[in-house]
Design a protein around this motif. Structure first.
Motif, PDB file in Angstrom:
ATOM      1  N   ARG B 133      31.375 -23.869 -33.567  1.00 23.17           N
ATOM      2  CA  ARG B 133      31.783 -25.397 -33.933  1.00 23.17           C
ATOM      3  C   ARG B 133      30.864 -25.648 -35.153  1.00 23.17           C
ATOM      4  N   GLU B 134      29.709 -25.478 -35.186  1.00 22.50           N
ATOM      5  CA  GLU B 134      28.828 -25.926 -35.998  1.00 22.50           C
ATOM      6  C   GLU B 134      29.060 -25.240 -37.485  1.00 22.50           C
ATOM      7  N   HIS B 135      29.952 -24.070 -37.366  1.00 26.22           N
ATOM      8  CA  HIS B 135      30.381 -23.285 -38.546  1.00 26.22           C
ATOM      9  C   HIS B 135      31.730 -23.680 -39.201  1.00 26.22           C
ATOM     10  N   PHE B 136      32.030 -25.058 -38.632  1.00 28.33           N
ATOM     11  CA  PHE B 136      33.496 -25.257 -38.878  1.00 28.33           C
ATOM     12  C   PHE B 136      33.837 -25.427 -40.370  1.00 28.33           C
ATOM     13  N   TRP B 137      32.976 -25.485 -41.324  1.00 30.33           N
ATOM     14  CA  TRP B 137      33.126 -25.506 -42.732  1.00 30.33           C
ATOM     15  C   TRP B 137      32.653 -24.244 -43.448  1.00 30.33           C
ATOM     16  N   ASP B 138      32.442 -23.264 -42.796  1.00 25.67           N
ATOM     17  CA  ASP B 138      32.147 -21.903 -43.192  1.00 25.67           C
ATOM     18  C   ASP B 138      33.609 -21.089 -43.557  1.00 25.67           C
ATOM     19  N   LEU B 139      34.631 -21.643 -43.064  1.00 27.83           N
ATOM     20  CA  LEU B 139      35.904 -20.968 -43.577  1.00 27.83           C
ATOM     21  C   LEU B 139      35.875 -20.246 -44.903  1.00 27.83           C
ATOM     22  N   PRO B 140      35.757 -21.213 -45.959  1.00 26.68           N
ATOM     23  CA  PRO B 140      35.873 -20.528 -47.165  1.00 26.68           C
ATOM     24  C   PRO B 140      35.151 -19.458 -47.345  1.00 26.68           C
ATOM     25  N   LEU B 141      33.856 -19.110 -46.737  1.00 25.45           N
ATOM     26  CA  LEU B 141      33.080 -18.353 -46.933  1.00 25.45           C
ATOM     27  C   LEU B 141      33.658 -17.002 -46.188  1.00 25.45           C
ATOM     28  N   TYR B 142      34.150 -17.206 -44.989  1.00 25.11           N
ATOM     29  CA  TYR B 142      34.823 -16.156 -44.434  1.00 25.11           C
ATOM     30  C   TYR B 142      36.001 -15.819 -45.213  1.00 25.11           C
ATOM     31  N   PHE B 143      36.834 -16.423 -45.557  1.00 27.13           N
ATOM     32  CA  PHE B 143      37.906 -15.816 -46.192  1.00 27.13           C
ATOM     33  C   PHE B 143      37.546 -15.292 -47.524  1.00 27.13           C
ATOM     34  N   ARG B 144      36.789 -15.747 -48.420  1.00 26.44           N
ATOM     35  CA  ARG B 144      36.366 -15.218 -49.504  1.00 26.44           C
ATOM     36  C   ARG B 144      35.652 -14.003 -49.222  1.00 26.44           C
ATOM     37  N   SER B 145      35.187 -13.671 -48.259  1.00 29.41           N
ATOM     38  CA  SER B 145      34.592 -12.192 -47.809  1.00 29.41           C
ATOM     39  C   SER B 145      35.611 -11.400 -47.287  1.00 29.41           C
ATOM     40  N   GLY B 146      36.668 -11.920 -46.973  1.00 30.73           N
ATOM     41  CA  GLY B 146      37.959 -11.067 -46.220  1.00 30.73           C
ATOM     42  C   GLY B 146      37.632 -10.872 -44.858  1.00 30.73           C
ATOM     43  N   LEU B 147      37.101 -12.119 -44.306  1.00 31.81           N
ATOM     44  CA  LEU B 147      36.825 -12.037 -42.887  1.00 31.81           C
ATOM     45  C   LEU B 147      37.799 -12.929 -42.230  1.00 31.81           C
ATOM     46  N   THR B 148      38.047 -12.520 -40.882  1.00 29.48           N
ATOM     47  CA  THR B 148      39.050 -13.481 -40.156  1.00 29.48           C
ATOM     48  C   THR B 148      38.300 -14.094 -39.037  1.00 29.48           C
ATOM     49  N   PRO B 149      38.410 -15.385 -39.028  1.00 31.61           N
ATOM     50  CA  PRO B 149      37.350 -16.063 -37.900  1.00 31.61           C
ATOM     51  C   PRO B 149      38.124 -16.205 -36.555  1.00 31.61           C
ATOM     52  N   ILE B 150      37.565 -16.189 -35.541  1.00 32.60           N
ATOM     53  CA  ILE B 150      37.910 -16.252 -34.244  1.00 32.60           C
ATOM     54  C   ILE B 150      37.387 -17.428 -33.576  1.00 32.60           C
ATOM     55  N   ALA B 151      38.323 -18.636 -33.418  1.00 35.05           N
ATOM     56  CA  ALA B 151      37.780 -19.935 -33.005  1.00 35.05           C
ATOM     57  C   ALA B 151      37.809 -20.102 -31.536  1.00 35.05           C
ATOM     58  N   ILE B 152      37.101 -20.752 -30.921  1.00 31.36           N
ATOM     59  CA  ILE B 152      37.092 -21.331 -29.720  1.00 31.36           C
ATOM     60  C   ILE B 152      38.355 -22.285 -29.505  1.00 31.36           C
ATOM     61  N   SER B 153      39.328 -22.191 -28.653  1.00 31.89           N
ATOM     62  CA  SER B 153      40.467 -22.927 -28.919  1.00 31.89           C
ATOM     63  C   SER B 153      40.271 -24.179 -28.132  1.00 31.89           C
ATOM     64  N   VAL B 154      39.707 -24.626 -27.027  1.00 31.01           N
ATOM     65  CA  VAL B 154      39.693 -25.778 -26.392  1.00 31.01           C
ATOM     66  C   VAL B 154      39.173 -26.740 -27.235  1.00 31.01           C
ATOM     67  N   PRO B 155      39.344 -27.980 -27.392  1.00 34.87           N
ATOM     68  CA  PRO B 155      38.603 -28.855 -28.097  1.00 34.87           C
ATOM     69  C   PRO B 155      37.326 -29.465 -27.568  1.00 34.87           C
ATOM     70  N   PRO B 156      36.431 -29.929 -28.419  1.00 36.17           N
ATOM     71  CA  PRO B 156      35.192 -30.063 -27.873  1.00 36.17           C
ATOM     72  C   PRO B 156      35.127 -31.727 -27.247  1.00 36.17           C
ATOM     73  N   TYR B 157      35.916 -31.808 -26.570  1.00 35.88           N
ATOM     74  CA  TYR B 157      36.071 -33.372 -25.969  1.00 35.88           C
ATOM     75  C   TYR B 157      34.911 -33.359 -24.793  1.00 35.88           C
ATOM     76  N   HIS B 158      34.882 -32.237 -24.111  1.00 36.67           N
ATOM     77  CA  HIS B 158      33.549 -32.127 -23.047  1.00 36.67           C
ATOM     78  C   HIS B 158      33.495 -33.245 -22.342  1.00 36.67           C
ATOM     79  N   PHE B 159      32.672 -33.771 -21.730  1.00 43.22           N
ATOM     80  CA  PHE B 159      32.308 -34.927 -20.727  1.00 43.22           C
ATOM     81  C   PHE B 159      33.286 -36.031 -21.087  1.00 43.22           C
ATOM     82  N   TRP B 160      33.625 -36.176 -22.506  1.00 44.03           N
ATOM     83  CA  TRP B 160      34.267 -37.276 -22.791  1.00 44.03           C
ATOM     84  C   TRP B 160      35.896 -37.043 -22.938  1.00 44.03           C
ATOM     85  N   GLU B 161      36.307 -35.788 -22.340  1.00 45.30           N
ATOM     86  CA  GLU B 161      37.595 -35.548 -22.010  1.00 45.30           C
ATOM     87  C   GLU B 161      38.530 -37.067 -21.375  1.00 45.30           C
ATOM     88  N   PRO B 162      39.342 -37.647 -22.208  1.00 50.59           N
ATOM     89  CA  PRO B 162      39.750 -38.996 -21.245  1.00 50.59           C
ATOM     90  C   PRO B 162      40.471 -38.818 -20.041  1.00 50.59           C
TER      91      PRO B 162
END
Lengths: 267, 275
Positions: B133-162
């Motif tokens: 998640r800390e690398h949220f903004w690294d996407l352009p780097l990945y795509f320009r390097s021809g890489l495919t990112p694999i993200a964690i699906s569940v949102p980071p609501y964590h303890f604060w899940e309503p």
């Protein structure tokens, strides 16, 4: 084709789309109900500077040995500035939520520095589980009031402003900890029928339910609307209290459990 | 140059939202316009089912990995993986223990992250990279390097899940998390790879008379929402106010070629359009 390699559990094969689960007896625990989850208002308190903040912090420090307190900070004028510019740039809601989060973090850092000699400790969302340690050491943990939703904050109709900001973050912290009440220190005597800064004769409301408040359909509210929605589904935190931190003694009374200011409660 | 404004005991910065409580509906409307920028257009979100694909093991995963290899070169993809049976088990145990909803939400991401690591081990040779998640903004780097990112699906609501209106389970799961991830970045298409041919009016694993829904719109679905859904209900609750996502596609990942066809723009599986 191979079968799904499942582990037996009460949830079985059901999709995880929420809801009551057959065969489950849910008896929720309250993690630490004695903690006072306290919001320090951004615009209402922190942006007023020393004159308003120091007396409030003095009362908090004086109560330190009587109560475990989690201090959470609001945003204020810098957050509004960020939301304004981000809206003009037509950025998505989730980006506004992430951007807005920087300001309460700054505010929490400021408060930590002011409280350092009394055990003020800056903490991140990831440190939430360490609260028992901080309390046993007699510390005063301070953190951002924003929830960690950031880019995952849902967009809503008609505005880019994120729905779950610092009031919601504070509320959800109290709810997950199992606290019955969350305390919001602001600069007004709680809730009024209109914004008293614009209508000096606005009537004060000392106690009101979420349902009654919604019926009033006020154009403006002292608390983020999302908090009222969360309260309707709460298991623990059924009350939120709004206190005028500019009146000496109010914070102490609220920390000691008095119903000073306005209480909004879930039916 | 911004002015500072004082006079009421507070120091404000001049802005259209200055001094406002932000709860006022008229004020909120000031922070709105019809347009919204697309941060990363041209990217497609692909969600690989946890229980539907991963929990079936090698027989289901490996053919999909084979298929994904060349697709990763041809398309800009963001891949997400669900958690599956281990998430269900985690929730069962956690709820039996009486942990609060936010506590359950805090636990769930770990099992998804496991699956992301699994998948990354298999796809690394084709150019995948796990996305923290800390690398949220690294996407352009990945795509320009021809890489495919694999993200964690569940949102980071964590303890604060309503708190959930319907019960103690967190409402915001992996399908929703990936939906939001796609939406905030301005994507218009998300493909959920599951183990059914698409959406049905009830769970086809339990009902022989389940009717397949080949094509529908969000409005039609909202008017007649199935009780049992193959996707998180929250997806359909968030979609009406979303600005970018136009097309949700649900395909059967156990049938070789389906993902290739879906990424080529074919209407394989179920296609739900926003309008």
């Amino acid at each position: 084709m191979s079968e799904r390699n499942t582990i037996d559990s009460v949830l079985g094969d059901s999709p995880l789309t929420g809801g009551e689960i057959q065969g489950l007896n849910y008896d929720p625990i309250s993690m630490d109900p004695d903690v006072r989850v306290v919001k320090l208002g951004g615009q209402s308190l922190l942006d007023r500077g020393r004159a308003a903040l120091f007396p409030v912090l003095d009362e908090i420090v004086a109560a330190k040995d009587r109560h475990k307190m989690l201090l959470m900070c609001g945003g204020g004028t810098r957050a509004r500035h960020i939301y304004s510019i981000a809206s003009e740039l037509e950025l998505p809601t989730g980006v506004l939520a992430a951007l807005g989060g920087y300001v309460p973090m700054q505010n929490a850092r400021m408060v930590q520095m002011l409280l350092a000699k009394h055990g003020g400790l800056y903490m991140l969302h990831d440190d939430f589980e360490k609260l028992p340690l901080y309390f046993r050491l007699g510390c005063l943990p301070v953190m951002t009031g924003m929830p960690p939703f950031a880019y995952w904050e849902k967009p809503v109709e008609g505005t880019r402003i994120p729905s779950n900001r610092t009031d919601a973050g504070v509320y959800l912290s109290a709810e997950v900890m199992g606290c019955p009440r969350a305390i919001y220190i602001k600069d007004e005597e709680g809730l009024h029928e209109h914004d008293p800064k614009k209508h000096p004769d606005a009537k004060h409301i000392p106690r009101i339910s979420v349902a009654e408040l919604e019926e009033l359909d006020l154009p403006d509210l002292i608390v983020e609307r999302s908090v009222l929605e969360h309260m309707k589904r709460a298991r623990f935190c059924k009350e939120i209290q709004f206190v005028n931190g500019l009146v000496p003694g109010n914070v102490t009374r609220a920390l000691d459990g008095e119903d000073v200011g306005t209480i909004i409660y879930a039916d | 140059m911004s002015d500072m404004v004082t006079g009421d005991g507070r120091t404000h910065i001049r802005s259209p939202l200055m001094k406002e409580s932000l709860q006022d509906r008229e004020v909120q409307a000031r922070a709105f316009s019809e347009r919204e920028i697309e941060i990363m257009p041209g990217v497609t979100m692909v969600s690989i089912g946890g229980q539907s694909i991963f929990d079936r093991g090698a027989e289901a995963i490996l053919p999909l990995v084979e298929e994904l290899g060349p697709l990763m070169q041809e398309h800009k993809l963001l891949i997400g993986v669900g958690g599956g049976t281990r998430v269900r088990h985690t929730c069962s145990v956690a709820l039996d223990l009486g942990l609060p909803t936010g506590g359950v939400a805090q636990l769930v991401g770990a099992m998804e992250e496991c699956n992301a690591v699994f998948l990354n081990a298999l796809l690394a040779g084709h150019g995948s990279i796990p996305m923290q998640r800390e690398h949220f903004w690294d996407l352009p780097l990945y795509f320009r390097s021809g890489l495919t990112p694999i993200a964690i699906s569940v949102p980071p609501y964590h303890f604060w899940e309503p708190p959930n209106a319907e019960g103690p389970m967190p409402a915001h799961g992996s399908d929703f998390g990936l939906f939001m991830h796609a939406e905030v970045l301005g994507m218009d298409h998300i493909i959920y790879v599951k183990d059914e041919d698409g959406l049905y009016d009830k769970d086809p694993k339990r009902h022989d008379d389940a009717k397949f829904i080949k094509r529908t719109t969000l409005a039609e679905l909202q008017a007649d929402m199935p009780q049992e859904l193959i996707l998180d209900r929250q997806v359909f609750q968030a979609w009406p106010d979303a600005r970018h996502l136009e097309r949700i596609q649900i395909i059967n990942g156990l049938v070789p070629g389906n993902l290739t066809r879906a990424l080529a723009g074919e209407d394989v599986g179920t296609v739900i359009t926003r309008s």
